[in-house]
Design a protein around this motif. Structure first.
Motif, PDB file in Angstrom:
ATOM      1  N   ARG A 397       0.840  -1.194   0.000  1.00 45.17           N
ATOM      2  CA  ARG A 397       0.000   0.000   0.000  1.00 45.17           C
ATOM      3  C   ARG A 397       0.885   1.258   0.000  1.00 45.17           C
ATOM      4  NH1 ARG A 397      -5.193   0.285   1.038  1.00 45.17           N
ATOM      5  NH2 ARG A 397      -5.063  -1.397  -0.479  1.00 45.17           N
ATOM      6  N   ALA A 398       1.965   1.210   0.770  1.00 41.35           N
ATOM      7  CA  ALA A 398       2.855   2.381   0.845  1.00 41.35           C
ATOM      8  C   ALA A 398       3.420   2.704  -0.536  1.00 41.35           C
ATOM      9  CB  ALA A 398       3.986   2.106   1.833  1.00 41.35           C
ATOM     10  N   ASN A 399       3.809   1.676  -1.284  1.00 42.20           N
ATOM     11  CA  ASN A 399       4.351   1.927  -2.621  1.00 42.20           C
ATOM     12  C   ASN A 399       3.283   2.467  -3.569  1.00 42.20           C
ATOM     13  OD1 ASN A 399       7.006   1.343  -2.169  1.00 42.20           O
ATOM     14  ND2 ASN A 399       6.972  -0.681  -3.108  1.00 42.20           N
ATOM     15  N   GLU A 401       0.713   4.230  -2.800  1.00 43.22           N
ATOM     16  CA  GLU A 401       0.465   5.639  -2.445  1.00 43.22           C
ATOM     17  C   GLU A 401       1.608   6.524  -2.928  1.00 43.22           C
ATOM     18  OE1 GLU A 401      -0.261   5.166   1.727  1.00 43.22           O
ATOM     19  OE2 GLU A 401      -2.431   4.818   1.417  1.00 43.22           O
ATOM     20  N   GLU A 402       2.824   6.021  -2.808  1.00 42.54           N
ATOM     21  CA  GLU A 402       3.984   6.800  -3.245  1.00 42.54           C
ATOM     22  C   GLU A 402       3.980   6.979  -4.771  1.00 42.54           C
ATOM     23  OE1 GLU A 402       5.997   8.624  -1.738  1.00 42.54           O
ATOM     24  OE2 GLU A 402       7.658   8.889  -3.160  1.00 42.54           O
TER      25      GLU A 402
END
Ligand code: MLT
Length: 412
Positions: A397-399, A401-402
């Motif tokens: 998820r972090a990737n 979003e990034e």
């Protein structure tokens, strides 16, 4: 003198994903600082750990293998009966679809199955593929000598290309000309399109009329959220007489590195001998599989079986929800910067138009150079993919979003 297979010399570029990896490596070596920021949304490779139910089942299987009583050597080439039963029961019969346990053949992957199936099909078949398309369908037919040379656009003589465009929703209708073998993939890789029941019924009717064979790749079936969209070609009456279906545990159970898949070859499916007699394909595939393959490991099959337990099903649902959450984020980001976005609703791939005057590979270079994000150029999937790029939602998820943040930061 040993002769090589000349057909391999007709192949255009390297296989798409190794070619992307090569270009990313060149970029990373030239830009070591940027290399540390690279996020890969190219190949559709899962990122999340194996479901807990799978891990537990595999640990247990390893422990069994460590004992004389629980040790397993060669298993049945077609797959253990308990896995074939779990597949047929859960994926098909529980949904009212007639598939017998012994119509399931367990393998080490859909990519292999898609290529291997050509062993049992005649070289004289007229092959139809969609454009854009998963490159394996094309390249394996080139390797098998089913095509002529490629032209400047990369199109091979002898193949029937079915154009998939924004206008037809990336779902080709049956052609007016005759095709013996047709590759269909839904949910589609690369466009993320899905076919309606009516569209699939038109293909089944075409195949019945032409005595054709449909090779139906349903590797992304788990990503269908719309209950009206068929998950299997066998939901269409008559499909058991005209279609082979390919399924995989790669994208639902996270098995891209673990390797397990299966195909369904109905015993009612016939094809013609050179002399025109109609014969079933099931015994041919069984013969091919048992001669050239020694089965998927016991440990991996126990892991796959666990995906059908109540825990396994819930864990698959959570994985799908995770990746589709990413798809939403990536779709919104691409829309927000003014690009036309397709797919990503019933499929983990987002298919995006490049800005005007930008080719797919230029877009690849821009995304890599300016955002340090790897995407897949649409033209790598065929001439009709030019002017598009594919973003894979398989990521943390972090990737995701990034990537969305970085896309919005590019001056479009
Ligand atoms: C893709 O990115 O198109 C797929 O991961 C390829 C595959 O499943 O072999």
């Amino acid at each position: 003198m040993a002769f090589l297979n000349d057909n391999y010399l007709k192949l255009k570029a390297g296989y798409l994903f190794p070619e992307i990896a090569r270009r990313v490596k060149v970029f990373a070596e030239a830009n070591p600082e940027a290399a540390k920021r690279i996020i890969r949304c190219g190949i559709g490779d899962v990122t999340e750990p194996l479901p807990a139910a799978v891990v537990t089942a595999m640990h247990k299987a390893v422990d069994e293998m460590a004992t004389r009583a629980g040790f397993h050597g060669y298993g049945p080439e077609q797959g253990y009966e308990w896995l074939r039963h779990a597949i047929a029961e859960n994926d098909f019969r529980a949904r009212g679809i007639e598939v017998a346990d012994d119509e399931i053949f367990v393998s080490d992957g859909s990519k292999c199955d898609c290529g291997n199936i050509l062993d049992i099909l005649g070289g004289q078949n007229r092959i139809a593929i969609t454009d854009p398309v998963y490159p394996v369908y094309v390249d394996t037919n080139v390797m098998a000598g089913h095509t002529g040379e490629a032209d400047a656009s990369g199109a091979y003589a002898g193949l029937i290309y079915l154009d998939c465009t924004a206008e037809n929703g990336f779902v080709a209708a049956p052609p007016s000309e005759h095709a013996d073998v047709i590759y269909l993939c839904f949910p589609n890789n690369p466009t993320g399109a899905v076919a309606t029941r009516e569209q699939l019924a038109a293909w089944v009717a075409y195949a019945q009329e032409h005595q054709s064979l449909i090779l139906f790749d349903a590797a992304y079936e788990a990503y269908i959220s719309d209950p009206a969209v068929p998950r299997s070609i066998y939901e269409i009456p008559g499909a058991r007489e005209v279609a082979i279906e390919f399924r995989s545990f790669s994208k639902n159970g996270g098995f891209t590195g673990t390797r397990c898949a299966f195909i369904v070859v109905p015993k009612t499916l016939m094809a013609s001998t050179a002399g025109g007699d109609r014969k079933p394909l099931h015994p041919l595939w069984s013969r091919r599989h048992t001669t050239k393959f020694n089965g998927v490991s016991y440990i991996v099959q126990r892991g796959a079986e666990a995906l059908y337990s109540p825990e396994g099903k819930a864990q698959i649902a959570a994985l799908v929800e995770h990746y589709m959450g990413n798809a939403r984020i990536l779709r919104e980001a691409a829309s927000a910067v003014g690009l036309r976005v397709f797919g990503g609703v019933n499929a983990p791939y987002i298919w995006v138009s490049t800005p005007a005057e930008t080719t797919s590979w230029q877009m690849f270079d821009r995304m890599l150079g300016e955002a340090n994000v790897v995407i897949t150029p649409g033209s790598g999937f065929g001439a009709m993919g030019e002017g598009y790029f594919r973003i894979s939602a398989f990521n943390s998820r972090a990737n995701a979003e990034e990537v969305a943040r970085r896309m919005k930061a590019i001056a479009w």
